[in-house]
Every structure is written in structure tokens, then in C-alpha cells.
Design an enzyme around this catalytic site. Structure first.
Site, PDB file in Angstrom:
ATOM      1  CE  LYS A  96      -2.073  -1.232   3.860  1.00 40.29           C
ATOM      2  NZ  LYS A  96      -1.372  -2.496   4.136  1.00 40.29           N
ATOM      3  NE  ARG A 136      -4.625  -1.524   9.930  1.00 40.08           N
ATOM      4  CZ  ARG A 136      -3.579  -0.945   9.363  1.00 40.08           C
ATOM      5  NH1 ARG A 136      -3.640   0.277   8.933  1.00 40.08           N
ATOM      6  NH2 ARG A 136      -2.475  -1.621   9.224  1.00 40.08           N
ATOM      7  NE  ARG A 173       7.771  -2.149   6.157  1.00 39.80           N
ATOM      8  CZ  ARG A 173       6.452  -2.076   6.300  1.00 39.80           C
ATOM      9  NH1 ARG A 173       5.714  -1.541   5.349  1.00 39.80           N
ATOM     10  NH2 ARG A 173       5.873  -2.551   7.370  1.00 39.80           N
ATOM     11  NE  ARG A 199       6.102  -0.148  10.041  1.00 38.28           N
ATOM     12  CZ  ARG A 199       4.963  -0.200   9.374  1.00 38.28           C
ATOM     13  NH1 ARG A 199       4.838   0.435   8.226  1.00 38.28           N
ATOM     14  NH2 ARG A 199       3.937  -0.884   9.829  1.00 38.28           N
ATOM     15  NE  ARG A 248       2.257  -4.736  10.980  1.00 34.00           N
ATOM     16  CZ  ARG A 248       3.328  -4.578  10.204  1.00 34.00           C
ATOM     17  NH1 ARG A 248       4.509  -5.014  10.610  1.00 34.00           N
ATOM     18  NH2 ARG A 248       3.209  -3.997   9.050  1.00 34.00           N
TER      19      ARG A 248
HETATM   20  P1  AP5 Z   1       4.831  -1.583   1.861  1.00 35.89           P
HETATM   21  O1  AP5 Z   1       4.437  -0.803   0.647  1.00 35.89           O
HETATM   22  O2  AP5 Z   1       5.609  -0.856   2.907  1.00 35.89           O
HETATM   23  O3  AP5 Z   1       3.557  -2.339   2.450  1.00 35.89           O
HETATM   24  P2  AP5 Z   1       2.260  -1.795   3.172  1.00 35.89           P
HETATM   25  O4  AP5 Z   1       1.080  -2.490   2.580  1.00 35.89           O
HETATM   26  O5  AP5 Z   1       2.242  -0.285   3.189  1.00 35.89           O
HETATM   27  O6  AP5 Z   1       2.532  -2.398   4.595  1.00 35.89           O
HETATM   28  P3  AP5 Z   1       2.481  -1.784   6.048  1.00 35.89           P
HETATM   29  O7  AP5 Z   1       3.238  -2.727   6.910  1.00 35.89           O
HETATM   30  O8  AP5 Z   1       2.917  -0.339   6.084  1.00 35.89           O
HETATM   31  O9  AP5 Z   1       0.972  -1.875   6.327  1.00 35.89           O
HETATM   32  P4  AP5 Z   1       0.325  -1.995   7.646  1.00 35.89           P
HETATM   33  O10 AP5 Z   1      -1.083  -1.867   7.207  1.00 35.89           O
HETATM   34  O11 AP5 Z   1       0.650  -3.160   8.486  1.00 35.89           O
HETATM   35  O12 AP5 Z   1       0.983  -0.793   8.504  1.00 35.89           O
HETATM   36  P5  AP5 Z   1       0.524   0.665   8.854  1.00 35.89           P
HETATM   37  O13 AP5 Z   1       1.707   1.536   8.841  1.00 35.89           O
HETATM   38  O14 AP5 Z   1      -0.685   1.074   8.083  1.00 35.89           O
HETATM   39  O15 AP5 Z   1       5.656  -2.865   1.364  1.00 35.89           O
HETATM   40  C1  AP5 Z   1       6.183  -3.788   2.316  1.00 35.89           C
HETATM   41  C2  AP5 Z   1       7.559  -4.298   1.806  1.00 35.89           C
HETATM   42  O16 AP5 Z   1       7.361  -5.059   0.608  1.00 35.89           O
HETATM   43  C3  AP5 Z   1       8.528  -3.162   1.441  1.00 35.89           C
HETATM   44  O17 AP5 Z   1       9.825  -3.532   1.818  1.00 35.89           O
HETATM   45  C4  AP5 Z   1       8.416  -3.037  -0.094  1.00 35.89           C
HETATM   46  O18 AP5 Z   1       9.626  -2.611  -0.675  1.00 35.89           O
HETATM   47  C5  AP5 Z   1       8.077  -4.480  -0.498  1.00 35.89           C
HETATM   48  N1  AP5 Z   1       7.174  -4.534  -1.643  1.00 35.89           N
HETATM   49  C6  AP5 Z   1       6.098  -3.722  -1.890  1.00 35.89           C
HETATM   50  N2  AP5 Z   1       5.479  -4.097  -3.040  1.00 35.89           N
HETATM   51  C7  AP5 Z   1       6.170  -5.185  -3.504  1.00 35.89           C
HETATM   52  C8  AP5 Z   1       6.025  -6.024  -4.648  1.00 35.89           C
HETATM   53  N3  AP5 Z   1       5.054  -5.825  -5.548  1.00 35.89           N
HETATM   54  N4  AP5 Z   1       6.898  -7.042  -4.803  1.00 35.89           N
HETATM   55  C9  AP5 Z   1       7.900  -7.246  -3.911  1.00 35.89           C
HETATM   56  N5  AP5 Z   1       8.100  -6.472  -2.810  1.00 35.89           N
HETATM   57  C10 AP5 Z   1       7.242  -5.462  -2.609  1.00 35.89           C
HETATM   58  O19 AP5 Z   1       0.009   0.447  10.352  1.00 35.89           O
HETATM   59  C11 AP5 Z   1       0.930   0.178  11.394  1.00 35.89           C
HETATM   60  C12 AP5 Z   1       0.181   0.095  12.709  1.00 35.89           C
HETATM   61  O20 AP5 Z   1      -0.472   1.357  12.991  1.00 35.89           O
HETATM   62  C13 AP5 Z   1      -0.941  -0.953  12.812  1.00 35.89           C
HETATM   63  O21 AP5 Z   1      -0.451  -2.238  13.127  1.00 35.89           O
HETATM   64  C14 AP5 Z   1      -1.814  -0.355  13.918  1.00 35.89           C
HETATM   65  O22 AP5 Z   1      -1.236  -0.557  15.186  1.00 35.89           O
HETATM   66  C15 AP5 Z   1      -1.743   1.141  13.625  1.00 35.89           C
HETATM   67  N6  AP5 Z   1      -2.797   1.584  12.684  1.00 35.89           N
HETATM   68  C16 AP5 Z   1      -2.593   2.156  11.458  1.00 35.89           C
HETATM   69  N7  AP5 Z   1      -3.773   2.449  10.891  1.00 35.89           N
HETATM   70  C17 AP5 Z   1      -4.749   2.059  11.764  1.00 35.89           C
HETATM   71  C18 AP5 Z   1      -6.158   2.092  11.717  1.00 35.89           C
HETATM   72  N8  AP5 Z   1      -6.831   2.573  10.662  1.00 35.89           N
HETATM   73  N9  AP5 Z   1      -6.835   1.593  12.784  1.00 35.89           N
HETATM   74  C19 AP5 Z   1      -6.191   1.129  13.859  1.00 35.89           C
HETATM   75  N10 AP5 Z   1      -4.845   1.059  13.959  1.00 35.89           N
HETATM   76  C20 AP5 Z   1      -4.120   1.524  12.919  1.00 35.89           C
END
Ligand code: AP5
Length: 216
Positions: free
Chosen positions: A13, A88, A127, A160, A171
Site C-alpha cells: 500500500k 481498517r 523492509r 520498523r 498484525r
Molecule cells: P509496503 O508498501 O511498505 O507495504 P504496506 O502495505 O504499506 O505495509 P504496512 O506494513 O505499512 O501496512 P500496515 O497496514 O501493516 O501498517 P501501517 O503503517 O498502516 O511494502 C512492504 C515491503 O514489501 C517493502 O519492503 C516493499 O519494498 C516491499 N514490496 C512492496 N510491493 C512489492 C512487490 N510488488 N513485490 C515485492 N516487494 C514489494 O500500520 C501500522 C500500525 O499502525 C498498525 O499495526 C496499527 O497498530 C496502527 N494503525 C494504522 N492504521 C490504523 C487504523 N486505521 N486503525 C487502527 N490502527 C491503525
């Protein structure tokens, strides 16, 4: 354009959102990034959410909805937004619908980046992120030219705190609260599914062509 990005942790994402922001000029609003910035700055919000992020659990709905509503009321979101990581839960999705209705706006699309769960652990544990500009890398799939150094700004790369095996497991379990949103948006007729298992540039071509059609 009013867009949300759905997908499991590590689906790509944030990687896709950065390209959409750069090409289409709409703000990339990531609840995860906002929470991490608050933690780094040790604000009251940061202190409140730190435990949730470190363990991989979801931050409570009420708090998350308040943070997003405040962000959507800022001027730059008038021209559209790309929400990454929100909503979410069903309660968050309903709150977003209400906020948009109050603003007289509607969601254009919910982009669902689909990736099978078995590839996500390797993506997340490999990552690395730039401390200065936030660019995301992967040790294998998207490595920087020089190990540990950002290609764009020479900043230091870090891992991270929730990209450990234990937090990733939590997660992925928590995603069961998000999975029903795929049907929620399908029923609204705005869901677009993208195959997130392809290489990053191929995924982006698919995302881009969906967004270009919205502009017509
Ligand atoms: P990346 O693009 O970083 O993946 P992502 O989908 O953004 O993953 P996140 O881990 O950031 O999502 P998340 O939803 O767990 O975390 P968030 O920060 O929102 O890609 C991942 C890796 O893969 C990278 O190294 C990239 O280079 C590689 N990659 C990407 N595409 C690829 C491809 N096509 N092929 C190969 N490699 C690839 O949330 C973190 C925390 O915040 C949550 O756990 C929660 O505690 C809190 N939080 C955030 N939002 C909420 C909410 N709405 N409600 C409640 N708690 C929340």
C-alpha cells in the site's frame, strides 16, 4: 480523487501510494505514518498509541477516526486524498462514509491490493525505510544501491519496530477485522482489485490505469 487503499500488512500500500502521490498530486494520508510521527515526537497521541503499534494491535476506533477526521479537514485534502491504512474496521468505514457525506463528497474507489498471506512475512521482515525522507526499500525486492543508505537523500535506513516476526504475526491476525471491508466496498460498487504479487512497477501500471479512468 478520493481513494482508499486496502490490503494486508505488507501488500504494498505505502509503496504504491508514494507513486500515486507523486504522479497525481494528491495527499498520501497514512494513519500508520501519522501514528509513527507522533510516537517519534513523543506527543500525547504518540504516547497513547505506542503500545498498540509496537505490539501490532489496532489503535482503538474512536481515536483513529478523530485523527483522520482532523487530517481530512486540512486544506490540502480539499483536492482529494489517498487514504492508506484507513479504514481498517467496519466502524471506521462507516465513520468515513459519514464524514464524506457531511463534506458532500463520495469515495471514487477502494483499491484492494491482493497478495497471498505466505509472501507477506518475507516482505515485512526485509523492509527498510529511510529515516529522513521515508522512502521504502526491501533487502531483496527493492534494495538500495548502497546497503543501509537511501538512494534519494543518502539518509540512514532503519527497520520498523513492528516488522519483527512476532509483531507481524499479530498484525496478520488483526487483519481479520479489516477483511470484511472488501465486501463492504464491493457492495458499494467501488472496489477495484489489483494483483499485488507482481513486481512493483507492474502493480503500479495496474493502479495507474484504474486511476486514469477515474479522471475521464
Ligand atoms: P509496503 O508498501 O511498505 O507495504 P504496506 O502495505 O504499506 O505495509 P504496512 O506494513 O505499512 O501496512 P500496515 O497496514 O501493516 O501498517 P501501517 O503503517 O498502516 O511494502 C512492504 C515491503 O514489501 C517493502 O519492503 C516493499 O519494498 C516491499 N514490496 C512492496 N510491493 C512489492 C512487490 N510488488 N513485490 C515485492 N516487494 C514489494 O500500520 C501500522 C500500525 O499502525 C498498525 O499495526 C496499527 O497498530 C496502527 N494503525 C494504522 N492504521 C490504523 C487504523 N486505521 N486503525 C487502527 N490502527 C491503525
Amino acid at each position: 480523487m478520493q481513494i482508499i487503499l486496502l490490503g494486508m500488512p505488507g501488500a504494498g500500500k505505502g509503496t504504491q501510494a508514494a507513486q500515486v502521490r507523486d504522479e497525481f498530486g494528491i495527499p498520501h494520508i497514512s494513519t500508520g505514518d501519522m501514528f509513527r510521527a507522533a510516537i517519534a515526537a513523543e506527543t500525547p497521541l504518540g504516547l497513547e498509541v505506542k503500545e498498540y503499534l509496537d505490539s501490532g494491535k489496532l489503535v482503538p476506533d474512536e481515536l483513529t477516526i478523530r485523527v483522520v477526521n482532523e487530517r481530512l479537514s486540512q486544506d490540502d485534502a480539499n483536492k482529494g486524498f489517498l487514504l492508506d491504512g484507513f479504514p481498517r474496521t467496519l466502524a471506521q468505514a462507516q465513520a468515513l462514509d459519514e464524514s464524506l457525506a457531511k463534506m458532500g463528497r463520495t469515495l471514487d474507489t477502494a483499491l484492494y491490493i491482493h497478495v497471498p498471506q505466505e509472501v507477506l512475512l518475507a516482505r515485512l521482515t526485509g523492509r527498510r525505510i529511510c529515516k529522513s525522507c521515508g522512502t521504502t526499500y526491501h533487502l531483496v525486492f527493492q534494495p538500495p544501491v548502497e546497503a543501509g543508505v537511501c538512494d534519494k537523500c543518502a539518509g540512514e535506513l532503519y527497520q520498523r519496530s513492528d516488522d519483527t516476526e512476532e509483531a507481524v504475526k499479530t498484525r496478520l491476525e488483526q487483519y481479520s477485522q479489516t477483511a470484511p471491508l472488501v465486501d463492504y466496498y464491493r457492495n458499494q460498487g467501488v472496489l477495484q482489485q489489483v494483483d499485488g504479487q507482481q513486481p512493483i512497477d507492474k502493480v503500479y501500471s495496474q493502479v495507474r490505469s484504474i486511476l486514469l479512468k477515474l479522471q475521464v
